[in-house]
Design a protein around this motif. Structure first.
Motif, PDB file in Angstrom:
ATOM      1  N   VAL A  88       0.836  -1.202   0.000  1.00 18.95           N
ATOM      2  CA  VAL A  88       0.000   0.000   0.000  1.00 18.95           C
ATOM      3  C   VAL A  88       0.866   1.246   0.000  1.00 18.95           C
ATOM      4  O   VAL A  88       0.600   2.212  -0.715  1.00 18.95           O
ATOM      5  CB  VAL A  88      -0.926   0.021   1.238  1.00 18.95           C
ATOM      6  CG1 VAL A  88      -1.621   1.368   1.352  1.00 18.95           C
ATOM      7  CG2 VAL A  88      -1.948  -1.091   1.141  1.00 18.95           C
ATOM      8  N   ASP A 277     -11.632  -3.158 -15.857  1.00 21.85           N
ATOM      9  CA  ASP A 277     -12.180  -3.996 -14.785  1.00 21.85           C
ATOM     10  C   ASP A 277     -11.142  -4.367 -13.738  1.00 21.85           C
ATOM     11  O   ASP A 277     -11.404  -5.165 -12.857  1.00 21.85           O
ATOM     12  CB  ASP A 277     -12.832  -5.245 -15.394  1.00 21.85           C
ATOM     13  CG  ASP A 277     -11.895  -5.939 -16.373  1.00 21.85           C
ATOM     14  OD1 ASP A 277     -10.835  -5.359 -16.680  1.00 21.85           O
ATOM     15  OD2 ASP A 277     -12.226  -7.044 -16.818  1.00 21.85           O
ATOM     16  N   PHE A 278      -9.945  -3.793 -13.854  1.00 23.31           N
ATOM     17  CA  PHE A 278      -8.918  -4.134 -12.883  1.00 23.31           C
ATOM     18  C   PHE A 278      -8.443  -2.897 -12.114  1.00 23.31           C
ATOM     19  O   PHE A 278      -8.256  -1.830 -12.694  1.00 23.31           O
ATOM     20  CB  PHE A 278      -7.719  -4.764 -13.587  1.00 23.31           C
ATOM     21  CG  PHE A 278      -7.894  -6.229 -13.824  1.00 23.31           C
ATOM     22  CD1 PHE A 278      -7.263  -7.155 -13.018  1.00 23.31           C
ATOM     23  CD2 PHE A 278      -8.718  -6.684 -14.839  1.00 23.31           C
ATOM     24  CE1 PHE A 278      -7.443  -8.508 -13.236  1.00 23.31           C
ATOM     25  CE2 PHE A 278      -8.897  -8.036 -15.050  1.00 23.31           C
ATOM     26  CZ  PHE A 278      -8.262  -8.951 -14.255  1.00 23.31           C
ATOM     27  N   THR A 279      -8.277  -3.103 -10.848  1.00 21.33           N
ATOM     28  CA  THR A 279      -7.716  -2.036 -10.037  1.00 21.33           C
ATOM     29  C   THR A 279      -6.212  -1.988 -10.248  1.00 21.33           C
ATOM     30  O   THR A 279      -5.572  -3.031 -10.348  1.00 21.33           O
ATOM     31  CB  THR A 279      -7.961  -2.335  -8.547  1.00 21.33           C
ATOM     32  OG1 THR A 279      -9.309  -2.758  -8.388  1.00 21.33           O
ATOM     33  CG2 THR A 279      -7.700  -1.109  -7.702  1.00 21.33           C
TER      34      THR A 279
END
Lengths: 298, 298
Positions: A88, A277-279
């Motif tokens: 992150v 559709d993908f992060t």
DNA sequence: CGGGTTCATAAGATAACCTCATGAATTGAT
DNA sequence: ATCAATTCATGAGGTTATCTTATGAACCCG
């Protein structure tokens, strides 16, 4: 039944501190909570883990066998949390980026330099591929995202964000006059030797279509496949290259200057392409953000 | 924050089955429970783990990095549970047993054989030590429990359970008459050569004290330190040994027989000794149980 | 376009967990 | 020896987590 993390935490802490009360203090809960957790894990295992009088507390043999495993589990769990936190906070990770060749040579170095100085731990897989390949490459999942110029063919699988937009320009040798011009028209170039990308390339197609709409036509003296070839030829005095301004790497060709062409103005987009559709991973997100800033302030 | 086992379970299962619904079925809960668990773990990590449309479900890069760790954690936890279950069911373990020398040679072999055939996986550390050492040895925690004859000195640290009680006996060579006797008195022995344990040993002290109370006295022809020495001498015809009946290993000395002595009857105890404040491990519990049965039916 | 499937979400029920209050056993100091 | 202090156990009650039920939205397929 499997033990819970909480139970293992209590077990290890009671074992290490030799006291339920101290373990409770450590975990900021009441002593009875720990007492309960220990009883639960003993019931789970159907096994006494501590022989406890009201005063003393002794781990049983079974407990001693369980402790190393419990510690391994807990530390693995903490390691996992830490790793996720690192992802992150972009302290680690790996991203795959696809770029079209023109972008790779002219724009990418600066983006890359900024990203690497800011997030040195992140590994980057760089794919410099043909512009036409960009969309299928990203769609197929080989790269998290791509940067380059390409047609938005309307398929909703891709998320496309325009990062910059530069006009096609005449790129010529600085001679004291050329680089002073704020603007040139296509008509101004008829007398010059022109170097353009070969027919069939995206840039060339776009030029031809735009000129045709205004009744003009490009008549290049030389047609090349690679942008650097065009630039090198221009630098050698072979003629004026017709390219988007951003494709001139100034550090590499200090003798060249780009002057925007008008009538018509033909804009080229540099876009950021990713799967709808993908992060994006946190690292990729940061990379995209740096690309955005690097190209928009330009 | 650390993930819970449940969350990891859901994560791995959703990853493996590629579906929340299927994972829910596998865990026998509703789909929404899993949906919630996944959301929770994502919130914990502040990180998307699955890109999910209403239809499809794709693990993100972060998820792929998390999966191996999650699987390790879960399998360690299951391994721990399994190991504890094995301990309970005495499929594994290690016990330390202290025995006094007399018990070791005469009684232990049978107990040991039974235990090992029933629980072959359990490792046994056997300490054959002097009777006087038994209590301190167990109290110090070097052995989980001890079997032997010793004085109950009343300190409450030890839990003592009498397993068998045998009268002191005259042990002599079977000659067709000797082994037919149901009972002998001490007085009957005055004419024979007697072999007894050396003064100062527990058995001898007990004998001397008991006889003194009835105005008698033991006058051995030979005094020895080791029980086997006494038995060997008797077998060679050197005289009658005065020992507790259970200390005659019949397999080892088939030519000898033991006849109980009366007037007075002097009983020797064989007891099981363990620490009062410690729970026996399941394996030790079973060992004790087998010892109990082996000695009581005798 | 409608039935079937999959995931998300809100509300309510249930279970897990923690705190508080109290008791019993033991230690150590007076 | 007596009493305060410490430590663990336990029961009642409240809080938080977790699950279920019910429903909705998005998508696929025929």
């Amino acid at each position: 039944m499997n033990p819970t993390m909480r139970q293992l935490e209590a077990l290890v802490l009671v074992y290490r501190l030799g006291s339920i009360t101290k373990a409770a203090a450590e975990l900021r809960v009441t002593q009875s909570a720990i007492s309960l957790l220990i009883r639960q894990i003993e019931e789970n295992f159907q096994l006494k883990l501590f022989d406890r009088t009201t005063r003393a507390l002794h781990p049983t043999a079974a407990c001693r066998e369980a402790i190393p495993a419990a510690e391994r589990i807990l530390s693995s769990a903490r390691g996992l949390s830490q790793h996720m936190r690192d992802l992150v906070e972009v302290r680690t990770g790996r991203i795959a980026v696809a770029v079209s060749a023109g972008v790779a040579s002219a724009l990418l170095p600066r983006i890359l330099a900024r990203f690497r100085s800011r997030y040195p731990e992140v590994k980057i897989d760089l794919f410099d591929i043909a512009p036409d390949e960009l969309l299928p490459f990203v769609t197929a999942g080989h790269a998290e995202f791509g940067i380059g110029s390409f047609e938005d063919d309307g398929t909703s699988e891709a998320r496309i964000e325009t990062l910059m937009q530069t006009p096609l320009s005449a790129i010529g040798v600085k001679d004291g006059r050329f680089e002073k011009r704020r603007r040139l028209t296509w008509a101004d170039l008829t007398a010059s030797d022109l170097i353009a990308m070969r027919r069939g390339t995206r840039i060339r197609t776009q030029i031809d279509e735009a000129l045709a709409q205004t009744g003009q036509e490009l008549k290049p003296a030389l047609e090349v496949s690679l942008i650097t070839t065009a630039l090198a030829l221009t630098a050698e005095g072979a003629g004026i290259s017709i390219l988007p301004a951003h494709m001139l790497p100034k550090a590499q060709f200090p003798t060249l200057a780009a002057v925007p062409l008008s009538q018509p103005i033909v804009n080229r987009h540099v876009s950021l392409l990713s799967r709808a559709d993908f992060t994006l991973s946190p690292a990729a997100e940061q990379f995209a953000e740096i690309a955005r800033r690097a190209l928009s302030t330009k």
